[in-house]
Design a protein around this motif. Structure first.
Motif, short mmCIF file in Angstrom:
data_model
loop_
_atom_site.label_atom_id
_atom_site.label_comp_id
_atom_site.label_asym_id
_atom_site.label_seq_id
_atom_site.Cartn_x
_atom_site.Cartn_y
_atom_site.Cartn_z
N UNK A 153 0.87 -1.18 0.00
CA UNK A 153 0.00 0.00 0.00
C UNK A 153 0.91 1.22 0.00
N UNK A 154 0.86 1.97 -1.08
CA UNK A 154 1.73 3.13 -1.24
C UNK A 154 0.92 4.39 -0.96
N UNK A 155 1.17 5.01 0.19
CA UNK A 155 0.48 6.25 0.54
C UNK A 155 1.30 7.42 0.05
N UNK A 156 0.76 8.13 -0.95
CA UNK A 156 1.52 9.20 -1.59
C UNK A 156 1.29 10.55 -0.91
N UNK A 157 0.12 10.71 -0.31
CA UNK A 157 -0.22 11.98 0.33
C UNK A 157 -1.27 11.70 1.38
N UNK A 158 -1.99 12.74 1.81
CA UNK A 158 -2.98 12.54 2.86
C UNK A 158 -4.12 11.65 2.46
N UNK A 159 -4.50 11.66 1.18
CA UNK A 159 -5.68 10.91 0.77
C UNK A 159 -5.45 9.95 -0.38
N UNK A 192 -5.79 2.64 -13.56
CA UNK A 192 -5.54 3.58 -12.47
C UNK A 192 -6.57 3.39 -11.38
N UNK A 193 -6.08 3.18 -10.17
CA UNK A 193 -6.96 3.08 -9.00
C UNK A 193 -6.79 4.34 -8.18
N UNK A 194 -7.89 5.03 -7.93
CA UNK A 194 -7.87 6.24 -7.12
C UNK A 194 -8.72 5.97 -5.89
N UNK A 195 -8.07 5.74 -4.76
CA UNK A 195 -8.78 5.29 -3.57
C UNK A 195 -9.80 6.31 -3.08
N UNK A 196 -9.49 7.60 -3.25
CA UNK A 196 -10.39 8.60 -2.68
C UNK A 196 -11.63 8.87 -3.53
#
Length: 959
Positions: A153-159, A192-196
């Motif tokens: 799980x790569x967290x790139x920023x706050x969201x 592309x997966x965009x979690x937010x």
């Protein structure tokens, strides 16, 4: 009479036996919490050997001559057994079992696209059940996967989060197939997966099924790493209303609402609403790049503060030579950063659930998701503000499954644009996704107790970028794939199953076909121990954008100098290029004037006289000749002497000027400006994109040891061919190692000649130093920024274009890895876990397959990582969790985010309390000790976020 009596008694006795033999009961066994059928549950008449096991629908049937009443013993590994009395024959019995500490025979649907025991699945599977999810410290549903073996799980920023498996990682795209209730969360050909903007809600999740390894044989192209299936709660089986609110550090707050109504056993509906907001982790000014001359440029200083709608050329590509339409003016903060420093997202959906018959279910759902957040990908930093509308209808009738769904996503209209900060250009991407699927499961027990799955699906993504992203490919950028697939599972022996599967796909990007086979052997040594051996050949194609990109991704000098990205639908070729082209000399002159104070009027003649191009053969072999520089320095000196009334002394220096310094001076060297400035002095053509393959050989074990300890181990080898890497195709070229020594020596000679001719030392020194030596010092500056342009960039437009694109590696390479997962069930309430993932290397030498030299590529993931932790949970009362996450340091190659990524050591923790009235209170911390880290170089530092949550369930099921 006696004979008659004997006959009558015999008939009576036979009839009694016959009546006993006809005592039959049947029914279904389900899970208490989720209401789903349990496969393989044992149902036995107590005190006898008579019984049955439930089938794939949880159904059983027992016929016995034992006299009633019976005591029926119902058992299932991982569930509390149950004894029920049977006093009469019945054909619609319904019983449920409750989970205990762990589940050996848990049922999954994602490994084979049909129900099966997790122990018997032909792939490595992890299930996060509702019991595990309910006390999760995460507020983003995707982050629940952070402690799953093999998942990155790569967290790139706050969201913003992305995930991958099996040591593959990307900044933006994924080779994992994330789905929610069978609906893809990535658009076909987009990857592309965009979690937010996924619309996932923690309070609506029933479970998450994680299938590691290639899955193209059933799920289609692009599924080379695994499948993640987010399964939500049924409106009929899980009615009630749940409200969750939270708030915490970094101005984080949000709320979620789930309401489900069971109107009857045949109809129910549910509604989900959620909103989340918080401060971003932002760039702090230390991020940036260092040029060959040592100059450091902060990342935030590369950003444009004016966001525009660019004009288009007659060819239909972005034209940076003319002003665009201004859409936004960004206000810099005190440190100069103009990036948005907050995020928000919202989601809403409605689901209608119909069960008109026992074996028929129909679900119709739709929703709206919207978000605004910064993103980081190979192309640079940007702001994404998508709005997504989706609808889905699916039906299951016995073994028949059918579904259709559509998703319409608008990534940034003009009033809410998506853009790249380093160009300031709006980069719209509107997607219309359509998918349909038909599948049938059936059994042939007479033939090796076989079961089969056959199906077909069609996927279409229509893309609209207004010419601003796909440029000249705008009218031919749809992505289509049609596939058919089949799988058969055969019982070769009582404990040995053979699984054969295959899929055929027809693509339009590129116009090729692919076959993806799977073969697996599953050895069930005992109900608690299973061994697997498998082979999968997965296929994947370039995404629609990776195929069609045609736009500038970085504009250091708008209108004069950019990095131009062209996709893999054709080759980049240097064959017809003859020269190194340099940044417009007038632009360079303006830069020199601003840096030195020299009037621009004094520099313009030199800028106009110097050639804009030099032979490309100089790259890596030569620089400027001393004769070349001397020519312009001498001309400048003669012009200065004439301008200052010193014409009479010109003849006195002609002999000195005629004797020019000779030889080469300096070297034109190239770098890959998109990968940390790595040397690049080769002009290597690319190859066209292809359908790539990923062959996985795997052996695995899953089991329970001593009733308290579970273990899983997967060993795999992956051979990939046809993969690709975003990079600068053309080098950014500058003159290095230029020496002024020859011209300083010549300056001395000229001064001496003028003094000898009668000119004063002061005047001679002044005019020669300024005109001759000064010009000699200026000339190399005009050749500090250049490139050799490929055929794929706009031609003859006066702009220096550094070509960017994709290196396609059509030669195979192999990597090896392992995933280990351990759990210890200390009690029904307390569980300890640990997992470890390893890959043999994180960088490899890969070849294009065209005879050119190999290129170094990177997995962008650590070679070693492990997780340790514990979960404690009471049905009512205290619940708590803690986990430690370690990732080794590694080298990444991801455009401007390339470089050495630091080691990561994090602790997440949470504690909460569940009250008897439906209220739950939780306090959780991500990165508890604020051990800041960056997902990749030049991304923001991620620190601690502490969140308090209140969850209240109104009626219905309060669990």
């Amino acid at each position: 009479m006696k004979k008659f009596l004997l006959t009558t008694l015999a008939i009576f006795a036979f009839s009694t036996v016959a009546l006993k033999a006809q005592t039959t009961i049947s029914g279904v066994i389900t899970d208490t919490e989720i209401g789903e059928p349990l496969i393989g549950a044992n149902v036995i008449i107590q005190g006898t050997n008579t019984g049955a096991s439930t089938d794939y629908d949880g159904k059983f049937s027992i016929t016995s001559n034992e006299p009633l009443p019976w005591n029926l013993s119902i058992s299932y590994a991982g569930y509390a057994s149950k004894i029920v009395p049977i006093t009469t024959a019945s054909t619609n019995l319904k019983y449920d079992l409750k989970q205990t500490a762990f589940i050996v025979d848990e049922v999954v649907i994602s490994a084979s696209r049909r129900r099966e025991k997790v122990q018997e699945a032909p792939a490595s599977v992890t299930v996060l059940s509702a019991k595990k999810l309910v006390g999760s410290p995460q507020i983003d549903a995707a982050r629940n996967l952070v402690n799953v073996p093999g998942v990155t799980v790569q967290q790139q920023s706050g969201s913003r989060m992305n995930f991958e498996m099996r040591a593959a990682a990307s900044t933006f795209s994924t080779r994992v197939f994330p789905i929610k209730d069978y609906r893809s969360l990535v658009a076909p050909g987009n990857n592309t997966f965009q979690s937010d903007k996924s619309g996932l809600s923690n309070i609506d999740l029933e479970r998450i099924e994680v299938v590691r390894g290639a899955g193209s044989a059933l799920y289609g192209p692009g599924v080379t790493s695994g499948v993640i299936h987010f399964i939500t709660k049924s409106a009929i089986d899980k009615p009630g209303t749940t409200l969750q609110v939270y708030g915490g550090e970094l101005n984080t707050y949000g709320a979620a609402l789930r309401h489900a109504t069971k109107v009857s056993d045949k109809f129910g509906f549910k509604i989900n609403l959620q909103y989340n907001r918080g401060d971003e982790f932002t760039l702090d000014g230390s991020e940036g790049t260092t040029a060959a001359d040592g100059t450091f440029t902060r990342q935030i200083d590369k950003f444009q503060s004016t966001i525009i709608q660019p004009a288009l050329t007659s060819e239909g590509v972005v034209d940076n030579r003319v002003p665009g339409k201004t859409l936004l003016e960004l206000t810099p903060r005190a440190d100069g950063n103009v990036m948005q420093d907050y995020y928000w997202n919202m989601g809403s959906d409605v689901t209608l659930e119909f069960r008109p018959q026992d074996d028929l279910s129909i679900i119709v759902a739709g929703g709206l998701n919207q978000s605004s957040s910064v993103f980081y990908n190979d192309l640079g930093e940007g702001l994404s503000q998508p709005q997504e509308v989706w609808g889905q209808a699916r039906m299951q009738k016995g073994g028949l499954f059918a579904q259709i769904y559509t998703t319409h996503t608008n990534f940034g209209p003009e009033d809410r644009p998506i853009f790249l900060y380093q160009t300031g250009n709006r980069t719209p991407l509107a997607l219309k996704q359509y998918e349909g699927q038909l599948q049938y499961n059936f059994d042939i027990p007479e033939f090796l107790n076989a079961n089969f799955t056959v199906g077909s699906d069609y996927r279409l993504t229509k893309t609209e970028t207004e010419g601003l992203v796909h440029g000249r490919n705008e009218n031919d950028d749809d992505y289509k794939v049609f596939g058919i697939y089949a799988q058969g599972k055969f019982e070769l022996a009582k404990k040995l199953d053979l699984v054969l599967a295959g899929r055929f796909d027809k693509f339009n990007i590129p116009d090729e076909t692919a076959i993806a086979p799977r073969i697996a052997l599953v050895y069930k040594a005992s109900p608690k121990h299973t061994f697997r051996a498998s082979f999968n050949n997965a296929s994947f194609s370039p995404s629609a954008s990776e195929w069609n990109y045609d736009f500038p991704v970085n504009s250091p000098v708008p209108g004069f100098f950019d990095f131009w990205l062209a996709g893999s639908n054709d080759i980049h070729s240097f064959d017809n290029a003859t020269s190194i082209e340099f940044l417009n000399h007038n632009v360079t002159a303006a830069g020199i004037s601003a840096a030195t104070g020299i009037p621009i009027e004094a520099l313009t003649p030199l800028a106009g006289a110097l050639p804009q191009e030099l032979p490309k053969e100089l790259l890596g072999t030569g620089g400027l000749t001393n004769e070349f520089v001397h020519q312009f320095a001498a001309g400048s000196l003669l012009a200065a002497m004439q301008a200052n009334g010193l014409e009479d002394f010109i003849d006195d220096i002609q002999g000195v000027l005629a004797n020019s310094p000779t030889g080469n001076n300096g070297t034109f060297l190239g770098i890959n400006a998109l990968e940390g400035g790595a040397p690049n002095n080769n002009l290597t053509n690319t190859v066209r994109g292809v359908i790539a393959t990923s062959k996985t050989y795997e052996i695995g074990y899953k089991g329970i040891i001593g009733d308290k300890f579970s273990a899983s181990l997967d060993l795999y080898a992956i051979t990939e061919r046809g993969g690709f890497d975003f990079t600068a195709i053309a080098p950014l070229i500058g003159l290095n190692g230029f020496s002024q020594d020859p011209f300083l020596a010549k300056t001395g000679e000229l001064i001496g000649a003028l003094v000898e001719a009668g000119l004063s030392q002061e005047i001679a020194t002044g005019v020669v130093s300024q005109a001759y030596a000064g010009t000699a010092a200026l000339v190399p500056n005009f050749y500090s920024t250049g490139s050799v342009e490929t055929n794929r960039v706009p031609q003859d437009d006066g702009i220096l274009h550094v070509a960017a694109g994709y290196r396609v590696f059509d030669a195979p390479y192999t990597r090896y890895g392992a995933d280990l997962g351990l759990q210890y069930f200390a009690s029904d309430k307390l569980t300890f876990f640990g997992n470890y993932s390893w890959v043999n290397a994180s960088q490899f030498e890969r070849e294009q397959g065209d005879g050119s030299a190999p290129f170094t590529t990177f997995l962008n993931a650590p070679a070693n990582k492990y997780r340790l932790g514990a979960n404690y949970g009471e049905e009512k009362g205290i619940r708590a969790n803690v986990s430690f996450q370690h990732d080794d340091a590694f080298t990444a190659s991801a455009g401007q985010f390339s470089g050495e990524v630091q080691e990561k050591n994090l602790v997440d923790a949470g504690i909460g309390y569940v009250f008897n009235n439906g209220l739950a209170v939780d306090l959780s911390a991500q990165n508890l000790f604020d051990n800041e880290y960056r997902a990749l170089v030049n991304m923001p530092s991620i620190g601690r976020r502490v969140i308090a949550k209140l969850t209240y369930s109104f009626g219905g099921n309060k669990k």
